[in-house]
Design an enzyme around this catalytic site. Structure first.
Site, PDB file in Angstrom:
ATOM      1  N   GLU A  64       0.851  -1.199   0.000  1.00  0.00           N
ATOM      2  CA  GLU A  64       0.000   0.000   0.000  1.00  0.00           C
ATOM      3  C   GLU A  64       0.880   1.239   0.000  1.00  0.00           C
ATOM      4  O   GLU A  64       1.831   1.351   0.773  1.00  0.00           O
ATOM      5  CB  GLU A  64      -0.909   0.026   1.237  1.00  0.00           C
TER       6      GLU A  64
ATOM      7  N   TYR B  66      -6.893   6.650  -0.919  1.00  0.00           N
ATOM      8  CA  TYR B  66      -7.743   7.751  -1.367  1.00  0.00           C
ATOM      9  C   TYR B  66      -8.127   8.535  -0.123  1.00  0.00           C
ATOM     10  O   TYR B  66      -8.675   7.955   0.828  1.00  0.00           O
ATOM     11  CB  TYR B  66      -8.977   7.141  -2.026  1.00  0.00           C
TER      12      TYR B  66
ATOM     13  N   ARG C  57     -16.038   2.437   2.291  1.00  0.00           N
ATOM     14  CA  ARG C  57     -16.940   3.509   2.714  1.00  0.00           C
ATOM     15  C   ARG C  57     -16.165   4.779   3.016  1.00  0.00           C
ATOM     16  O   ARG C  57     -16.553   5.871   2.650  1.00  0.00           O
ATOM     17  CB  ARG C  57     -17.713   3.090   3.976  1.00  0.00           C
TER      18      ARG C  57
HETATM   19  P1  FAD Z   1     -18.412  -0.668   5.187  1.00  0.00           P
HETATM   20  O1  FAD Z   1     -18.175  -2.029   4.676  1.00  0.00           O
HETATM   21  O2  FAD Z   1     -19.489   0.142   4.572  1.00  0.00           O
HETATM   22  O3  FAD Z   1     -18.647  -0.791   6.767  1.00  0.00           O
HETATM   23  C1  FAD Z   1     -18.642   0.362   7.591  1.00  0.00           C
HETATM   24  C2  FAD Z   1     -19.498   0.129   8.835  1.00  0.00           C
HETATM   25  O4  FAD Z   1     -20.873   0.067   8.449  1.00  0.00           O
HETATM   26  C3  FAD Z   1     -19.180  -1.162   9.546  1.00  0.00           C
HETATM   27  O5  FAD Z   1     -19.309  -0.979  10.934  1.00  0.00           O
HETATM   28  C4  FAD Z   1     -20.234  -2.124   9.031  1.00  0.00           C
HETATM   29  O6  FAD Z   1     -20.532  -3.116   9.995  1.00  0.00           O
HETATM   30  C5  FAD Z   1     -21.416  -1.186   8.784  1.00  0.00           C
HETATM   31  N1  FAD Z   1     -22.233  -1.609   7.632  1.00  0.00           N
HETATM   32  C6  FAD Z   1     -21.798  -1.907   6.394  1.00  0.00           C
HETATM   33  N2  FAD Z   1     -22.810  -2.199   5.570  1.00  0.00           N
HETATM   34  C7  FAD Z   1     -23.929  -2.070   6.314  1.00  0.00           C
HETATM   35  C8  FAD Z   1     -25.300  -2.196   6.021  1.00  0.00           C
HETATM   36  N3  FAD Z   1     -25.740  -2.550   4.810  1.00  0.00           N
HETATM   37  N4  FAD Z   1     -26.193  -1.958   7.024  1.00  0.00           N
HETATM   38  C9  FAD Z   1     -25.765  -1.620   8.249  1.00  0.00           C
HETATM   39  N5  FAD Z   1     -24.468  -1.465   8.590  1.00  0.00           N
HETATM   40  C10 FAD Z   1     -23.567  -1.675   7.632  1.00  0.00           C
HETATM   41  N6  FAD Z   1     -10.138   4.813   4.261  1.00  0.00           N
HETATM   42  C11 FAD Z   1      -9.934   5.868   3.444  1.00  0.00           C
HETATM   43  O7  FAD Z   1     -10.511   6.950   3.690  1.00  0.00           O
HETATM   44  N7  FAD Z   1      -9.106   5.803   2.352  1.00  0.00           N
HETATM   45  C12 FAD Z   1      -8.454   4.654   2.017  1.00  0.00           C
HETATM   46  O8  FAD Z   1      -7.732   4.614   1.024  1.00  0.00           O
HETATM   47  C13 FAD Z   1      -8.641   3.503   2.853  1.00  0.00           C
HETATM   48  N8  FAD Z   1      -8.033   2.339   2.559  1.00  0.00           N
HETATM   49  C14 FAD Z   1      -8.289   1.219   3.321  1.00  0.00           C
HETATM   50  C15 FAD Z   1      -7.731  -0.007   2.950  1.00  0.00           C
HETATM   51  C16 FAD Z   1      -7.991  -1.150   3.681  1.00  0.00           C
HETATM   52  C17 FAD Z   1      -7.380  -2.464   3.263  1.00  0.00           C
HETATM   53  C18 FAD Z   1      -8.843  -1.092   4.837  1.00  0.00           C
HETATM   54  C19 FAD Z   1      -9.120  -2.313   5.645  1.00  0.00           C
HETATM   55  C20 FAD Z   1      -9.400   0.127   5.214  1.00  0.00           C
HETATM   56  C21 FAD Z   1      -9.154   1.291   4.460  1.00  0.00           C
HETATM   57  N9  FAD Z   1      -9.724   2.526   4.790  1.00  0.00           N
HETATM   58  C22 FAD Z   1      -9.515   3.622   3.987  1.00  0.00           C
HETATM   59  C23 FAD Z   1     -10.510   2.664   6.013  1.00  0.00           C
HETATM   60  C24 FAD Z   1     -12.031   2.438   5.800  1.00  0.00           C
HETATM   61  O9  FAD Z   1     -12.544   3.456   4.978  1.00  0.00           O
HETATM   62  C25 FAD Z   1     -12.681   2.464   7.180  1.00  0.00           C
HETATM   63  O10 FAD Z   1     -12.299   1.329   7.902  1.00  0.00           O
HETATM   64  C26 FAD Z   1     -14.171   2.693   7.211  1.00  0.00           C
HETATM   65  O11 FAD Z   1     -14.534   2.982   8.571  1.00  0.00           O
HETATM   66  C27 FAD Z   1     -15.034   1.511   6.791  1.00  0.00           C
HETATM   67  O12 FAD Z   1     -14.897   1.226   5.477  1.00  0.00           O
HETATM   68  P2  FAD Z   1     -15.572  -0.115   4.857  1.00  0.00           P
HETATM   69  O13 FAD Z   1     -15.290  -0.081   3.422  1.00  0.00           O
HETATM   70  O14 FAD Z   1     -15.178  -1.299   5.629  1.00  0.00           O
HETATM   71  O15 FAD Z   1     -17.110   0.234   5.132  1.00  0.00           O
END
Ligand code: FAD
Length: 300
Positions: A12, A44, A102
């Site tokens: 990364e 991002y 997200r």
């Molecule tokens: P989601 O999968 O949407 O989950 C977020 C929360 O919502 C969780 O608590 C989940 O349980 C809940 N949830 C999800 N779907 C639902 C639903 N349908 N109904 C109810 N609750 C729901 N952040 C950045 O800003 N930029 C980056 O480049 C970045 N890179 C990352 C790379 C990796 C490998 C990882 C693991 C994380 C990265 N992050 C980054 C951080 C990430 O954006 C955060 O961890 C964020 O809080 C959650 O993102 P997510 O995609 O897991 O969200």
């Protein structure tokens, strides 16, 4: 005879914040390139704050290196239409991998009208844009990754909900997942076993970071919303020199990575913090099997 398989290796990187950081990032890229990673991911900024710098880095990786970039993208801060335009731009520019996230809204920021709420919606949006770009993709697919959590996501009521969310992301069209940082070897195997029991089938790549200072350890704990690994923290704190701290941090990371690989992990994703030295130390100690020098094509 089928070609040999190798554990996947990826790094990364984050887009540089200024010219000095850009120089240092490019030194890192040039030092990591000969290790022939399968892809390098480009973060991002929350709310798309560094969108143009990220796209510029992706463009340079595609045109000036042999590396395959994976573009991170977040729901936070953009409307559906803006996200469609970015995905279209990425695919049009030759990006073939997107990590659908997200993101986290910066404190005090307002929700953007029409903003997607969760990463599974972004996975679907990417698949919709991909369908419209089918000819450019020779009817192929963009590889879509998502985040997974070896310890409970801070907004989630339970690890069980995290697994249901991962299942929903796979259902929406995700091809693979990369984990958030974690500190205990069992955390990864626990995640994989819960996921498989629930019917998740996509590869789950462990994300590991060289934990070479107490500062970094504390920052990562905050970021992941998990407690600091006290034993590691004490060992780092007790080290007398930076070199000793680095040895301790690298050894802890190698331990995490080795255990994950022994538990069947499909590869290793290294969070580099744009620094090559510790990442290369981890790689040396892991002695990961890589494809031959001439590249993957030679092993076909
Ligand atoms: P989601 O999968 O949407 O989950 C977020 C929360 O919502 C969780 O608590 C989940 O349980 C809940 N949830 C999800 N779907 C639902 C639903 N349908 N109904 C109810 N609750 C729901 N952040 C950045 O800003 N930029 C980056 O480049 C970045 N890179 C990352 C790379 C990796 C490998 C990882 C693991 C994380 C990265 N992050 C980054 C951080 C990430 O954006 C955060 O961890 C964020 O809080 C959650 O993102 P997510 O995609 O897991 O969200």
């Amino acid at each position: 005879m089928p070609p040999p398989t190798y554990p996947a290796l990826s790094y990364e990187l984050y887009p540089p914040r200024n010219a000095a950081a850009e120089d240092s990032l490019w030194t890192t890229i040039r030092r990591l390139e000969p290790t022939r990673p399968d892809f390098v991911s480009v973060t991002y900024g929350a709310a798309g704050s560094n969108q143009e710098t990220a796209i510029d880095l992706l463009r340079r990786l595609l045109t000036e290196t042999s590396l395959r970039p994976l573009a991170h993208l977040t729901c936070v801060g953009s409307s559906r239409g803006e996200l469609e335009a970015i995905v279209d731009r990425l695919i049009g520019g030759g990006v073939r991998g997107i990590l659908a996230l997200r993101g986290d809204a910066p404190d005090g920021s307002e929700t953007h009208p029409g903003e997607l709420q969760h990463a599974d919606e972004l996975v679907r949006l990417i698949r919709d844009v991909e369908a419209k770009r089918s000819a450019q993709l020779a009817a192929g697919r963009v590889s879509v990754g998502v985040a997974a959590y070896a310890t409970r996501h801070p907004d989630s009521p339970s690890v069980e909900q995290d697994i249901q969310v991962l299942l929903a992301k796979e259902g929406a069209g995700a091809d693979f997942a990369i984990t958030q940082v974690y500190f205990q070897p069992d955390d990864y195997s626990g995640l994989v076993s819960r996921a498989r029991d629930a019917g998740v089938t996509i590869p789950i790549i462990p994300g590991v970071v060289p934990m070479t200072s107490t500062r970094r350890l504390t920052k990562l704990s905050e970021l992941a919303g998990i407690g600091v690994d006290q034993a590691l923290w004490s060992r780092l704190e007790g080290a007398r020199t930076d070199a000793e701290r680095r040895r301790i941090g690298v050894a802890a990371t190698v331990d995490l990575a080795r255990t994950a690989l022994a538990d069947g992990a499909p590869g290793i994703h290294l969070y580099t913090f744009n620094e090559h030295s510790a990442a290369l130390d981890v790689l040396d100690a892991l002695d990961l099997k890589r494809p031959p020098e001439a590249g993957l094509a030679a092993s076909m």
